[in-house]
Design a protein around this motif. Sequence first.
Motif, PDB file in Angstrom:
ATOM      1  N   GLN A   1       4.875  15.436 -12.448  1.00  0.00           N
ATOM      2  CA  GLN A   1       4.900  16.145 -13.722  1.00  0.00           C
ATOM      3  C   GLN A   1       5.871  17.321 -13.681  1.00  0.00           C
ATOM      4  OE1 GLN A   1       2.140  15.782 -16.782  1.00  0.00           O
ATOM      5  NE2 GLN A   1       0.488  16.414 -15.429  1.00  0.00           N
ATOM      6  N   MET A   2       6.271  17.751 -14.883  1.00  0.00           N
ATOM      7  CA  MET A   2       7.143  18.906 -15.025  1.00  0.00           C
ATOM      8  C   MET A   2       6.478  20.165 -14.479  1.00  0.00           C
ATOM      9  SD  MET A   2       8.441  18.440 -18.933  1.00  0.00           S
ATOM     10  CE  MET A   2       9.898  17.520 -19.355  1.00  0.00           C
ATOM     11  N   PRO A   3       7.252  21.205 -14.222  1.00  0.00           N
ATOM     12  CA  PRO A   3       6.652  22.495 -13.874  1.00  0.00           C
ATOM     13  C   PRO A   3       5.731  22.984 -14.990  1.00  0.00           C
ATOM     14  CG  PRO A   3       9.038  22.540 -13.537  1.00  0.00           C
ATOM     15  CD  PRO A   3       8.729  21.257 -14.231  1.00  0.00           C
ATOM     16  N   SER A   4       4.794  23.829 -14.625  1.00  0.00           N
ATOM     17  CA  SER A   4       3.836  24.446 -15.551  1.00  0.00           C
ATOM     18  C   SER A   4       2.860  23.443 -16.151  1.00  0.00           C
ATOM     19  CB  SER A   4       4.564  25.211 -16.665  1.00  0.00           C
ATOM     20  OG  SER A   4       5.366  26.239 -16.104  1.00  0.00           O
ATOM     21  N   HIS A   5       2.664  22.337 -15.455  1.00  0.00           N
ATOM     22  CA  HIS A   5       1.626  21.371 -15.821  1.00  0.00           C
ATOM     23  C   HIS A   5       0.544  21.493 -14.744  1.00  0.00           C
ATOM     24  CE1 HIS A   5       4.648  20.058 -18.561  1.00  0.00           C
ATOM     25  NE2 HIS A   5       3.952  19.022 -18.988  1.00  0.00           N
ATOM     26  N   TRP A   6      -0.410  22.378 -14.993  1.00  0.00           N
ATOM     27  CA  TRP A   6      -1.320  22.847 -13.963  1.00  0.00           C
ATOM     28  C   TRP A   6      -2.368  21.814 -13.600  1.00  0.00           C
ATOM     29  CZ3 TRP A   6       1.791  26.679 -13.367  1.00  0.00           C
ATOM     30  CH2 TRP A   6       2.327  27.342 -14.477  1.00  0.00           C
ATOM     31  N   GLY A   7      -2.918  21.940 -12.421  1.00  0.00           N
ATOM     32  CA  GLY A   7      -4.018  21.104 -11.972  1.00  0.00           C
ATOM     33  C   GLY A   7      -4.432  21.518 -10.575  1.00  0.00           C
ATOM     34  N   ASN A   8      -5.728  21.718 -10.362  1.00  0.00           N
ATOM     35  CA  ASN A   8      -6.218  22.115  -9.058  1.00  0.00           C
ATOM     36  C   ASN A   8      -7.710  21.793  -8.987  1.00  0.00           C
ATOM     37  OD1 ASN A   8      -7.397  23.841  -6.916  1.00  0.00           O
ATOM     38  ND2 ASN A   8      -5.347  24.712  -6.778  1.00  0.00           N
ATOM     39  N   THR A   9      -8.070  20.837  -8.152  1.00  0.00           N
ATOM     40  CA  THR A   9      -9.466  20.396  -8.109  1.00  0.00           C
ATOM     41  C   THR A   9     -10.386  21.491  -7.570  1.00  0.00           C
ATOM     42  OG1 THR A   9      -8.988  19.361  -5.966  1.00  0.00           O
ATOM     43  CG2 THR A   9      -8.957  17.940  -7.909  1.00  0.00           C
ATOM     44  N   LYS A  10      -9.947  22.250  -6.575  1.00  0.00           N
ATOM     45  CA  LYS A  10     -10.807  23.282  -5.998  1.00  0.00           C
ATOM     46  C   LYS A  10     -11.128  24.385  -7.008  1.00  0.00           C
ATOM     47  CE  LYS A  10      -9.317  22.604  -1.226  1.00  0.00           C
ATOM     48  NZ  LYS A  10      -8.650  23.220  -0.034  1.00  0.00           N
ATOM     49  N   LEU A  11     -10.183  24.655  -7.887  1.00  0.00           N
ATOM     50  CA  LEU A  11     -10.367  25.715  -8.873  1.00  0.00           C
ATOM     51  C   LEU A  11     -10.916  25.194 -10.203  1.00  0.00           C
ATOM     52  CD1 LEU A  11      -7.002  27.615  -8.228  1.00  0.00           C
ATOM     53  CD2 LEU A  11      -9.262  28.158  -7.301  1.00  0.00           C
ATOM     54  N   ASN A  12     -11.117  23.870 -10.306  1.00  0.00           N
ATOM     55  CA  ASN A  12     -11.562  23.232 -11.563  1.00  0.00           C
ATOM     56  C   ASN A  12     -10.529  23.395 -12.676  1.00  0.00           C
ATOM     57  OD1 ASN A  12     -13.909  22.484 -10.290  1.00  0.00           O
ATOM     58  ND2 ASN A  12     -15.209  24.004 -11.307  1.00  0.00           N
ATOM     59  N   ILE A  13      -9.251  23.425 -12.316  1.00  0.00           N
ATOM     60  CA  ILE A  13      -8.177  23.408 -13.313  1.00  0.00           C
ATOM     61  C   ILE A  13      -7.794  21.948 -13.500  1.00  0.00           C
ATOM     62  CG2 ILE A  13      -5.850  24.162 -13.903  1.00  0.00           C
ATOM     63  CD1 ILE A  13      -6.237  26.514 -11.960  1.00  0.00           C
ATOM     64  N   VAL A  14      -8.132  21.389 -14.652  1.00  0.00           N
ATOM     65  CA  VAL A  14      -7.962  19.952 -14.877  1.00  0.00           C
ATOM     66  C   VAL A  14      -6.518  19.635 -15.219  1.00  0.00           C
ATOM     67  CG1 VAL A  14      -8.709  17.976 -16.262  1.00  0.00           C
ATOM     68  CG2 VAL A  14     -10.358  19.745 -15.613  1.00  0.00           C
ATOM     69  N   SER A  15      -6.028  18.540 -14.669  1.00  0.00           N
ATOM     70  CA  SER A  15      -4.642  18.117 -14.855  1.00  0.00           C
ATOM     71  C   SER A  15      -4.228  18.170 -16.323  1.00  0.00           C
ATOM     72  CB  SER A  15      -4.464  16.700 -14.330  1.00  0.00           C
ATOM     73  OG  SER A  15      -3.167  16.216 -14.605  1.00  0.00           O
ATOM     74  N   GLN A  16      -3.107  18.818 -16.562  1.00  0.00           N
ATOM     75  CA  GLN A  16      -2.609  19.034 -17.921  1.00  0.00           C
ATOM     76  C   GLN A  16      -1.471  18.075 -18.237  1.00  0.00           C
ATOM     77  OE1 GLN A  16      -0.730  22.896 -18.391  1.00  0.00           O
ATOM     78  NE2 GLN A  16       0.533  22.036 -19.998  1.00  0.00           N
ATOM     79  N   SER A  17      -1.437  17.582 -19.459  1.00  0.00           N
ATOM     80  CA  SER A  17      -0.316  16.755 -19.907  1.00  0.00           C
ATOM     81  C   SER A  17       0.630  17.601 -20.755  1.00  0.00           C
ATOM     82  CB  SER A  17      -0.822  15.569 -20.732  1.00  0.00           C
ATOM     83  OG  SER A  17      -1.187  15.990 -22.034  1.00  0.00           O
ATOM     84  N   SER A  18       1.710  16.980 -21.221  1.00  0.00           N
ATOM     85  CA  SER A  18       2.661  17.691 -22.078  1.00  0.00           C
ATOM     86  C   SER A  18       2.231  17.713 -23.539  1.00  0.00           C
ATOM     87  CB  SER A  18       4.041  17.037 -21.980  1.00  0.00           C
ATOM     88  OG  SER A  18       4.587  17.186 -20.691  1.00  0.00           O
ATOM     89  N   ALA A  19       1.261  16.875 -23.882  1.00  0.00           N
ATOM     90  CA  ALA A  19       0.823  16.804 -25.281  1.00  0.00           C
ATOM     91  C   ALA A  19       0.151  18.112 -25.689  1.00  0.00           C
ATOM     92  CB  ALA A  19      -0.141  15.634 -25.459  1.00  0.00           C
ATOM     93  N   THR A  20       0.323  18.498 -26.943  1.00  0.00           N
ATOM     94  CA  THR A  20      -0.265  19.751 -27.414  1.00  0.00           C
ATOM     95  C   THR A  20      -1.568  19.487 -28.149  1.00  0.00           C
ATOM     96  OG1 THR A  20       0.985  19.677 -29.493  1.00  0.00           O
ATOM     97  CG2 THR A  20       2.003  20.821 -27.644  1.00  0.00           C
ATOM     98  N   ALA A  21      -2.573  20.268 -27.811  1.00  0.00           N
ATOM     99  CA  ALA A  21      -3.893  20.293 -28.456  1.00  0.00           C
ATOM    100  C   ALA A  21      -4.816  19.163 -28.023  1.00  0.00           C
ATOM    101  CB  ALA A  21      -3.791  20.315 -29.979  1.00  0.00           C
ATOM    102  N   THR A  22      -4.324  18.166 -27.304  1.00  0.00           N
ATOM    103  CA  THR A  22      -5.228  17.095 -26.864  1.00  0.00           C
ATOM    104  C   THR A  22      -6.306  17.634 -25.937  1.00  0.00           C
ATOM    105  OG1 THR A  22      -3.560  16.599 -25.188  1.00  0.00           O
ATOM    106  CG2 THR A  22      -3.640  15.154 -27.113  1.00  0.00           C
TER     107      THR A  22
END
Length: 723
Positions: free
Chosen positions: A115-136
């Motif tokens: 994925q592109m930069p600034s598409h966050w995701g981290n299982t330990k922190l519970n940051i769920v994988s982000q897509s490029s789509a807006t508002a989904t």
Amino acid sequence: MAKAAVSGAEQHETSVVSGVDSERLIEVYRLMYLSRRTDDREILLKRQQKIFFQISGAGHEALLVAAGMALKPGYDWFFPYYRDRALCLTLGSTVEDMLLQAVGAAADPSSGGRQMPSHWGNTKLNIVSQSSATATQVLHAVGCAEAGRYFSRHPEAAEHEGDYRAFKDVVFHGDEVVYVSLGEGSTSQGEFWEALNTASNLKLPVLFVVEDNKYAISVPVEVNTPGGNISKLVANFPNFYFAEVDGTDPIESYRVFEEAVAHCRAGNGPAFVHGHVTRPYSHSFSDDDRAYRPKSELEADSLRDPLQKMQMFLLREGILDAEAINRLEKEVDEEVRQAAERALRAPFPEPASIPLHVYSENYDPARADLQTKPAQTSDTQERTMADLINACLKDEMRRDPRIVVFGEDVADCSREEYLREGLVKGKGGVFKLTAGLQSEFGSDRAFNSPLAEANIVGRAVGQAVRGLKPVVEIQFFDYFWPAMHQMRNELSSMRWRSNGTFSAPAVVRVAIGGYLTGGSIYHSQSGESIFTHTPGVRVVFPSNALDANGLLRTAIRCDDPVLFLEHKRLYRETFGRAPYPGPDYMIPFGKAKTVRGGKDLTIVTYGAVVPRALQAAQKAQREHGIEAEILDLRTLSPYDWEAIATSVKKTSRVIVAYEDMLSWGYGAEIAARIADELFEDLDAPVKRVAAMDTFVAYQPLLEDVILPQPDHIYQAIAKLMKY
């Protein structure tokens, strides 16, 4: 949150300013500056052509650091958007994590270079994988909050040993908050309003954060939002905590977030924080905001830069002096420089890794040992496809407490008192396939959704990520399209885009197809090829009751998203009825069924065309002695190429028959592969039989001409045998 030490920076005696101690204020500035300098380093790397994309969170830092400090990483859940660099740093992501994604390194913890930069995701922190789509992502947050509440009410579900990875090691907290953010421009999306609607109705602990920098790329806020203020538009949603805040002021933002989080944790409902921030850089490196923003506007924004404001605050309050700020900034600069050097040395992903995580490596729904035999019971009554789908749903819900079923009209009755008092019989779906589920399993596990298809699939994504097994229903395939965005860009890609760190194994049941005698344009559509063209989704299309039961059970136990297509005409047909096969009957995916043996010609088909192909084959045998072999694919992705190839090599002639339009339909791919790989085994061209390239008409006379009928297949058989 644990505060990082400000090594080398002058630390004054701890004091409290505006309710926040000085140590915390120093950490706020350090994180804000760290976020900005990471943006600047990425911009430098992009100019040097060492990374390939850049989008910044500059101007949003104060609001997001405050949000991160008010929440609990690894406890609460997070669905951020691409401006949320400062939030992720505050929660515990590192600069190196972010720069590894920027260079596309194999060690990128968010996506493995996918994925592109600034598409966050981290299982330990519970940051769920982000897509490029807006508002989904706002609907995912709602689903995640529903799942958290469900586990708090049903702790036995969290302890259940499931068949799929998403069901293992579920940790829940009774007061967790789900954070979701979006830019002000994304509030125009329908999914944003659908999420507010459901969060409000269900009083879910979702913290909605709107980051308002006055622009959606080049579109100013007054063009995007009536009245130019989203807070005024949402103010009448009940059960919310609302706040509008200067997002360039971290102290005021922190106060607001503390109140918002407390409201959510107490079970009072969702919260909505509207932060007014700035955008000192262009939308992305590919954009030049000077083309649509005058110099005067940019200069006015610079006076509100949160970084400069926070620095002046620290100096004015005597928390840090100029020398201490300089030392802190030099330390951060060095931290970012070293992280960049390490990221630039990091290995890239190997091409061999590309197919990994398109589907689950933990559960193979095509493995042969899933094939079972129907149980022998004294009950030999033949049941319809509708009956056996309903039976399977009940069996699986009894077996697994993590399964929830919802959609439009699927409940017996949303007003439970009517059921309790015997005032109504209950509905259970427009086709009655979910009848009795609510009555047996309760309204936590079988319930109605709003009339909004994206709402259904989007919430299912969040629930599945959080550990539930949603089995949702889209009432008619013809109305699937509002959910297409969620299906194609979110549900299907979750595992691959996160490099296998997140998954969303939901089942989406859909009534599909025509032959209804009056179904017309909007109740007769096919379109399965669109979804077989979507990586990451299994597509199932049974033609009879027994297959529907066994394949649905496999779908529910599968670790991948499954689109389960149920032909409306077959729900209660005499064709294909079967006795109940027991609660453990399964059929593996990707295994075609030989419905009729033959030596002269092969018909490859599925769904409602199967009984029509049988009629055609029987006529061809009666009138011409032609023995046509019929293969029912049963699952379309994966499909049984080996069975097709074996049959075609035997008969040397083949018809691919399908209900969808002839051009660009599913059968075209099968026909192309046969021509490509089995050309030398053919004695005649590959023939397709399908619907006309038009819509389905209401008048039955026209419908019969438009859709493939037994006589169309019979004529194709006769023609092909002349070669």
